[in-house]
Design an enzyme around this catalytic site. Structure first.
Site, short mmCIF file in Angstrom:
data_model
loop_
_atom_site.label_atom_id
_atom_site.label_comp_id
_atom_site.label_asym_id
_atom_site.label_seq_id
_atom_site.Cartn_x
_atom_site.Cartn_y
_atom_site.Cartn_z
N ASP A 1 25.90 -20.51 -11.76
CA ASP A 1 26.20 -19.70 -12.94
C ASP A 1 27.33 -18.71 -12.64
O ASP A 1 27.30 -17.98 -11.65
CB ASP A 1 24.94 -18.93 -13.34
CG ASP A 1 25.03 -18.33 -14.73
OD1 ASP A 1 26.14 -18.06 -15.20
OD2 ASP A 1 23.96 -18.13 -15.34
N THR B 1 25.87 -18.06 -20.99
CA THR B 1 25.05 -18.91 -20.12
C THR B 1 24.24 -19.97 -20.87
O THR B 1 24.38 -21.17 -20.61
CB THR B 1 24.11 -18.04 -19.28
OG1 THR B 1 24.91 -17.21 -18.43
CG2 THR B 1 23.18 -18.90 -18.42
N ASN C 1 23.30 -15.95 -26.32
CA ASN C 1 22.11 -15.68 -25.52
C ASN C 1 21.04 -14.99 -26.35
O ASN C 1 19.86 -15.06 -26.04
CB ASN C 1 22.45 -14.82 -24.31
CG ASN C 1 23.14 -15.61 -23.21
OD1 ASN C 1 23.13 -16.83 -23.21
ND2 ASN C 1 23.74 -14.91 -22.26
N TYR D 1 11.48 -20.40 -14.95
CA TYR D 1 12.47 -19.62 -14.21
C TYR D 1 11.85 -18.46 -13.43
O TYR D 1 11.05 -17.70 -13.96
CB TYR D 1 13.53 -19.08 -15.16
CG TYR D 1 14.60 -18.26 -14.46
CD1 TYR D 1 15.44 -18.86 -13.53
CD2 TYR D 1 14.77 -16.92 -14.73
CE1 TYR D 1 16.42 -18.14 -12.87
CE2 TYR D 1 15.74 -16.18 -14.10
CZ TYR D 1 16.56 -16.79 -13.17
OH TYR D 1 17.53 -16.05 -12.52
N ASP E 1 26.89 -15.16 -10.97
CA ASP E 1 26.89 -14.49 -12.28
C ASP E 1 26.33 -13.08 -12.16
O ASP E 1 26.91 -12.12 -12.67
CB ASP E 1 26.06 -15.30 -13.27
CG ASP E 1 26.06 -14.67 -14.66
OD1 ASP E 1 27.10 -14.74 -15.33
OD2 ASP E 1 25.02 -14.11 -15.06
N ASP F 1 28.82 -22.85 -15.71
CA ASP F 1 28.79 -22.74 -17.16
C ASP F 1 29.98 -21.97 -17.73
O ASP F 1 30.38 -22.17 -18.88
CB ASP F 1 27.48 -22.09 -17.61
CG ASP F 1 27.20 -20.79 -16.87
OD1 ASP F 1 27.85 -20.52 -15.84
OD2 ASP F 1 26.30 -20.04 -17.31
N HIS F 2 30.54 -21.09 -16.93
CA HIS F 2 31.65 -20.24 -17.37
C HIS F 2 32.19 -19.49 -16.15
O HIS F 2 31.65 -19.60 -15.05
CB HIS F 2 31.18 -19.23 -18.43
CG HIS F 2 29.99 -18.41 -17.99
ND1 HIS F 2 30.08 -17.43 -17.01
CD2 HIS F 2 28.69 -18.44 -18.36
CE1 HIS F 2 28.89 -16.90 -16.81
NE2 HIS F 2 28.02 -17.50 -17.62
N HIS G 1 31.66 -12.19 -19.34
CA HIS G 1 32.10 -13.48 -19.85
C HIS G 1 31.61 -13.61 -21.28
O HIS G 1 30.81 -12.80 -21.74
CB HIS G 1 31.56 -14.62 -18.98
CG HIS G 1 30.07 -14.58 -18.85
ND1 HIS G 1 29.21 -15.21 -19.73
CD2 HIS G 1 29.26 -13.97 -17.93
CE1 HIS G 1 27.95 -14.99 -19.37
NE2 HIS G 1 27.95 -14.23 -18.27
#
Length: 406
Positions: A32, A68, A89, A153, A189, A236-237, A342
């Site tokens: 990430d 994300t 998000n 998670y 991230d 992802d970015h 981001h």
């Protein structure tokens, strides 16, 4: 009689093996917030070795907004956020007033928000088992909406434990073994937000990511599967520097107007009172400095953000490095906007991520330009020779040339 017995046993054995999938193995890994140029810092020997042996893209272009959950879901569905439903998000359904937030497990796990078909769903429909460690969207509740094997998670789970769990699934008996597996790591991230992409802390997170890749290669080697697994490593970015000096108080600009403001940072969604959309839009447009503002009807098509039912009446997009805030956000700005962020326009290079692929299906020692993250889903379908969901935005023709024999 013995011959007849052997034939009967042989037929029974063949019938018992019919439901055992014998196709390829693919592991999709996400780091990430791993910006496209982090690989050029000379601190990722394993990732560079994997890319040298396989295929490396200059960068991986995200979908807008470069956040994300929208982009992880775009990767596994091949759809833009306007079509797969996860437009941010956190966001609100303007029709019902219900809210989606990745910090709220009730909404995050509710299948009604997810309008795409993730690749693990496509795989399961084709008799292919799948597994995931923390890939955003893999925890959805609902029949057939999540991989057969998955974990909820837990940011505290060590990277090595995540890999060991994934490899334990990969070494299950053939009839139970997943062939498509996904894996998620968040450190680049996390530290990018806290300290900014040019910090020593982010460099340490990059090294940790490379160590995770090294451990994955080591474990695949130990179970004698390193040469039979297609490994795809993405992000992802990217990430860009922000500053408390580059902030815009949207609530202050809209003083006197009755609006609900959602989200902050690169993108803010504005929900005015009924009948006030045009007035609020014109007011924001007249005060636009370091941001752009669009209504749902006039947002440019290249954003791929206007079609969905969840798209807000007004979307405000900050210039790179600037942050959109409300009054509460201003009070927190020194703490939360002194690092990186981001979510900006997908074509801003700092928002681009990485794409590395290595294994029996991919070209060796091959470099290409920027790839699009929505094209990964049809690539996965091609690897497994299964029919993709017909509603995708991705295009196999833009990416299949990285495969051997293409």
């Amino acid at each position: 009689m013995k011959k007849l017995f052997k034939i009967t046993v042989g037929i029974a054995l063949l019938l018992s093996l019919q439901n055992i999938y014998a196709g390829p193995y693919v592991i999709l890994v996400s780091f990430d917030g791993f910006r496209w140029d982090y690989l050029n810092r000379r601190i990722t020997p394993t990732l560079l070795d994997i890319s040298t042996k396989g295929t490396r893209a200059l960068s991986l272009r995200p979908s807008f907004p470069s956040k994300t959950f929208p982009n992880h879901y775009s990767i596994v569905t091949g759809m833009y956020p306007e079509n797969h439903g996860i437009i941010a998000n956190n966001f609100i359904d303007p029709q019902t007033g219900e809210r989606y937030n990745i910090s709220d497990t009730v909404s995050k796990w509710d299948e009604k928000w997810y309008m795409g078909e993730a690749f693990w769903e496509t795989a399961e429909k084709n008799g292919l088992k799948s597994a995931s460690i923390f890939w955003p969207g893999s925890e959805i509740r609902g029949a057939g909406k999540h991989p057969e094997y998955f974990k909820y998670y837990n940011s505290r789970m060590p990277y090595t434990d995540r890999i060991d769990t994934l490899l334990a699934w990969l070494t299950l008996p053939s009839s139970n073994r997943p062939h498509f597996l996904s894996l998620y790591f968040e450190y680049t991230d996390t530290y990018g937000h806290r300290f900014g992409p040019n910090s020593s802390e982010v460099n340490e997170a990059i090294r940790k990511s490379d160590s995770a890749a090294a451990y994955l290669v080591k474990r695949l080697t130990e179970i004698s599967m390193i040469d039979s697994v297609d490994l795809i490593i993405v992000s992802d970015h990217g990430m860009t520097e922000t500053s408390p000096e580059r902030i815009i108080n949207v609530e202050e600009i809209l003083e006197g107007y009755n609006c609900d403001l959602y989200d902050s940072g690169p993108v803010m969604r504005v929900h005015p009172s009924a009948g006030d959309v045009k007035k609020v839009y014109e007011h924001l447009k007249g005060n636009a400095s370091h941001f752009k503002v669009y209504t749902k009807d006039n947002i440019p098509s290249f954003y791929h953000y206007s079609k969905g039912l969840l798209t807000p009446p007004i979307t405000v997009i900050a210039d790179p490095g600037w942050s959109l805030l409300d009054n509460k956000g201003i009070d927190r700005s020194a703490k939360y906007f002194s690092g990186g962020n981001h979510g900006y326009e997908k074509d801003f290079l700092d928002m681009n991520g990485i794409f590395i692929a290595s294994g029996p299906s991919f070209k060796s020692c091959y470099q290409t330009g920027t790839l699009w993250n929505i094209d990964i889903y049809p690539l996965l379908a091609k690897l497994f020779d299964i029919k993709p969901n017909k509603n995708i935005d991705g295009n196999l023709e833009r990416i299949e040339f990285i495969l051997k024999g293409r």
